[in-house]
Write a protein that holds these residues in place. Structure first.
Motif, PDB file in Angstrom:
ATOM      1  N   MET A  12       0.825  -1.208   0.000  1.00  0.00           N
ATOM      2  CA  MET A  12       0.000   0.000   0.000  1.00  0.00           C
ATOM      3  C   MET A  12       0.858   1.257   0.000  1.00  0.00           C
ATOM      4  SD  MET A  12      -3.024  -1.295  -0.017  1.00  0.00           S
ATOM      5  CE  MET A  12      -4.085   0.061   0.365  1.00  0.00           C
ATOM      6  N   GLY A  13       2.180   1.094  -0.050  1.00  0.00           N
ATOM      7  CA  GLY A  13       3.083   2.229  -0.098  1.00  0.00           C
ATOM      8  C   GLY A  13       3.475   2.785   1.266  1.00  0.00           C
ATOM      9  N   GLU A  14       3.110   2.087   2.316  1.00  0.00           N
ATOM     10  CA  GLU A  14       3.452   2.557   3.665  1.00  0.00           C
ATOM     11  C   GLU A  14       4.864   2.119   4.018  1.00  0.00           C
ATOM     12  OE1 GLU A  14       0.326   0.411   5.587  1.00  0.00           O
ATOM     13  OE2 GLU A  14      -0.927   2.188   5.763  1.00  0.00           O
ATOM     14  N   ARG A  15       5.530   2.971   4.795  1.00  0.00           N
ATOM     15  CA  ARG A  15       6.863   2.634   5.287  1.00  0.00           C
ATOM     16  C   ARG A  15       6.704   1.840   6.593  1.00  0.00           C
ATOM     17  NH1 ARG A  15      11.180   5.713   3.310  1.00  0.00           N
ATOM     18  NH2 ARG A  15      12.193   5.716   5.331  1.00  0.00           N
ATOM     19  N   ILE A  16       7.299   0.661   6.639  1.00  0.00           N
ATOM     20  CA  ILE A  16       7.193  -0.210   7.819  1.00  0.00           C
ATOM     21  C   ILE A  16       8.599  -0.477   8.330  1.00  0.00           C
ATOM     22  CG2 ILE A  16       6.480  -2.469   8.660  1.00  0.00           C
ATOM     23  CD1 ILE A  16       4.376  -2.469   6.452  1.00  0.00           C
ATOM     24  N   LYS A  17       8.773  -0.205   9.633  1.00  0.00           N
ATOM     25  CA  LYS A  17      10.067  -0.457  10.261  1.00  0.00           C
ATOM     26  C   LYS A  17      10.299  -1.968  10.347  1.00  0.00           C
ATOM     27  CE  LYS A  17      12.780   0.814  14.290  1.00  0.00           C
ATOM     28  NZ  LYS A  17      13.307  -0.260  14.997  1.00  0.00           N
ATOM     29  N   ILE A  18      11.461  -2.405   9.973  1.00  0.00           N
ATOM     30  CA  ILE A  18      11.823  -3.816  10.059  1.00  0.00           C
ATOM     31  C   ILE A  18      12.439  -4.069  11.434  1.00  0.00           C
ATOM     32  CG2 ILE A  18      13.283  -5.644   9.114  1.00  0.00           C
ATOM     33  CD1 ILE A  18      13.177  -4.189   6.434  1.00  0.00           C
ATOM     34  N   PRO A  19      11.899  -5.048  12.165  1.00  0.00           N
ATOM     35  CA  PRO A  19      12.497  -5.342  13.481  1.00  0.00           C
ATOM     36  C   PRO A  19      13.890  -5.931  13.314  1.00  0.00           C
ATOM     37  CG  PRO A  19      10.812  -6.955  12.939  1.00  0.00           C
ATOM     38  CD  PRO A  19      10.782  -5.913  11.838  1.00  0.00           C
ATOM     39  N   GLU A  20      14.625  -5.942  14.410  1.00  0.00           N
ATOM     40  CA  GLU A  20      15.959  -6.527  14.376  1.00  0.00           C
ATOM     41  C   GLU A  20      15.889  -7.977  13.950  1.00  0.00           C
ATOM     42  OE1 GLU A  20      18.224  -6.063  17.926  1.00  0.00           O
ATOM     43  OE2 GLU A  20      17.981  -3.897  17.969  1.00  0.00           O
ATOM     44  N   PHE A  21      16.892  -8.411  13.261  1.00  0.00           N
ATOM     45  CA  PHE A  21      16.961  -9.770  12.736  1.00  0.00           C
ATOM     46  C   PHE A  21      17.156 -10.763  13.880  1.00  0.00           C
ATOM     47  CE2 PHE A  21      17.568 -12.888   9.578  1.00  0.00           C
ATOM     48  CZ  PHE A  21      18.568 -13.738  10.022  1.00  0.00           C
ATOM     49  N   TRP A  22      16.408 -11.844  13.836  1.00  0.00           N
ATOM     50  CA  TRP A  22      16.531 -12.897  14.841  1.00  0.00           C
ATOM     51  C   TRP A  22      17.043 -14.166  14.169  1.00  0.00           C
ATOM     52  CZ3 TRP A  22      15.375 -13.013  20.089  1.00  0.00           C
ATOM     53  CH2 TRP A  22      14.851 -11.827  20.601  1.00  0.00           C
ATOM     54  N   SER A  23      17.905 -14.857  14.842  1.00  0.00           N
ATOM     55  CA  SER A  23      18.392 -16.144  14.357  1.00  0.00           C
ATOM     56  C   SER A  23      18.020 -17.224  15.351  1.00  0.00           C
ATOM     57  CB  SER A  23      19.915 -16.145  14.228  1.00  0.00           C
ATOM     58  OG  SER A  23      20.320 -15.299  13.200  1.00  0.00           O
ATOM     59  N   VAL A  24      17.676 -18.360  14.829  1.00  0.00           N
ATOM     60  CA  VAL A  24      17.423 -19.522  15.667  1.00  0.00           C
ATOM     61  C   VAL A  24      18.504 -20.534  15.339  1.00  0.00           C
ATOM     62  CG1 VAL A  24      15.844 -21.399  16.196  1.00  0.00           C
ATOM     63  CG2 VAL A  24      14.947 -19.118  15.704  1.00  0.00           C
ATOM     64  N   LEU A  25      19.203 -20.964  16.354  1.00  0.00           N
ATOM     65  CA  LEU A  25      20.284 -21.912  16.164  1.00  0.00           C
ATOM     66  C   LEU A  25      19.944 -23.222  16.841  1.00  0.00           C
ATOM     67  CD1 LEU A  25      23.199 -19.508  17.118  1.00  0.00           C
ATOM     68  CD2 LEU A  25      22.386 -20.018  14.818  1.00  0.00           C
ATOM     69  N   LEU A  26      20.223 -24.301  16.185  1.00  0.00           N
ATOM     70  CA  LEU A  26      20.090 -25.616  16.780  1.00  0.00           C
ATOM     71  C   LEU A  26      21.492 -26.084  17.115  1.00  0.00           C
ATOM     72  CD1 LEU A  26      18.500 -28.175  17.524  1.00  0.00           C
ATOM     73  CD2 LEU A  26      18.789 -28.914  15.156  1.00  0.00           C
ATOM     74  N   VAL A  27      21.729 -26.342  18.387  1.00  0.00           N
ATOM     75  CA  VAL A  27      23.053 -26.753  18.837  1.00  0.00           C
ATOM     76  C   VAL A  27      23.009 -28.233  19.189  1.00  0.00           C
ATOM     77  CG1 VAL A  27      24.873 -26.375  20.534  1.00  0.00           C
ATOM     78  CG2 VAL A  27      23.516 -24.443  19.734  1.00  0.00           C
ATOM     79  N   LYS A  28      23.786 -29.018  18.496  1.00  0.00           N
ATOM     80  CA  LYS A  28      23.889 -30.441  18.834  1.00  0.00           C
ATOM     81  C   LYS A  28      25.120 -30.616  19.710  1.00  0.00           C
ATOM     82  CE  LYS A  28      21.470 -32.215  14.847  1.00  0.00           C
ATOM     83  NZ  LYS A  28      21.441 -33.199  13.789  1.00  0.00           N
TER      84      LYS A  28
END
Length: 185
Positions: A12-28
């Motif tokens: 719709m042409g609106e400016r939307i703030k992007i939240p900080e990037f999140w990572s999900v890590l699987l630790v074996k």
């Protein structure tokens, strides 16, 4: 660990703030290394790692195969009529514990049929019932010739507590063990 772009344009042409990037890590981790130690170590890396928690392996609960369980013990499990609100949800509790043989339960009632199939193999030698006392005569019961349960109430109460589960017979006892796991309860 953030995105390079901080704003996005919607359709719709609106400016939307992007939240900080999140990572999900699987630790074996190696089998012999305690999970709690690894989890606690990861928590010390805050704020780089925001959340570290254990993901336990669980087993789905199952219903006992005792012949009277479904029809005669609706207070122990959810039913179609009452769902999860009526019973005490024993199948979930049985995933944690089905009873320990060193824990003793006393039943003060009308007597107990020591030979009942849900308390062992139908013989006194195989019975889970131990001891006993006749309060009318003020004497211990003789295990070779136990007093019958004239009213059936004491046997019923003892069965709710200690009947062997998953033996395809009678009812499922709350702490009566699990025949399929060779646990006498």
């Amino acid at each position: 660990m953030t995105t390079k772009d901080t704003v996005s344009i919607s359709r719709m042409g609106e400016r939307i703030k992007i939240p900080e990037f999140w990572s999900v890590l699987l630790v074996k981790i190696p089998y012999e290394l305690p999970e709690r130690t690894v989890c606690d170590s990861l928590k010390k890396l805050f704020p780089a790692i925001q959340l570290a928690h254990l993901n336990y392996a669980v087993h789905a609960h199952s219903y006992p195969n005792d012949s009277l369980y479904a029809a005669s013990q609706p207070n122990l499990h959810p039913t179609p009529t009452y769902g999860d609100t009526a019973g005490i949800n024993m199948p979930l509790a049985w995933t944690l514990e089905t009873g320990k043989p060193f824990i003793k339960v006393g039943i003060l009632d009308s007597g107990i049929d020591w030979y009942h199939e849900d308390f062992g193999n139908g013989t006194f030698e195989g019975s889970k019932i131990e001891g006993g006392y006749n309060y009318e005569k003020q004497e211990p019961l003789n295990p070779v010739d136990p007093l019958p349960d004239d009213f059936g109430h004491g046997t019923s109460c003892a069965g709710i507590a200690g009947a062997l589960s998953n033996n395809q017979k009678g009812i499922a006892g709350i702490a009566g063990g699990d025949a399929s796991l060779n646990n006498p309860g």
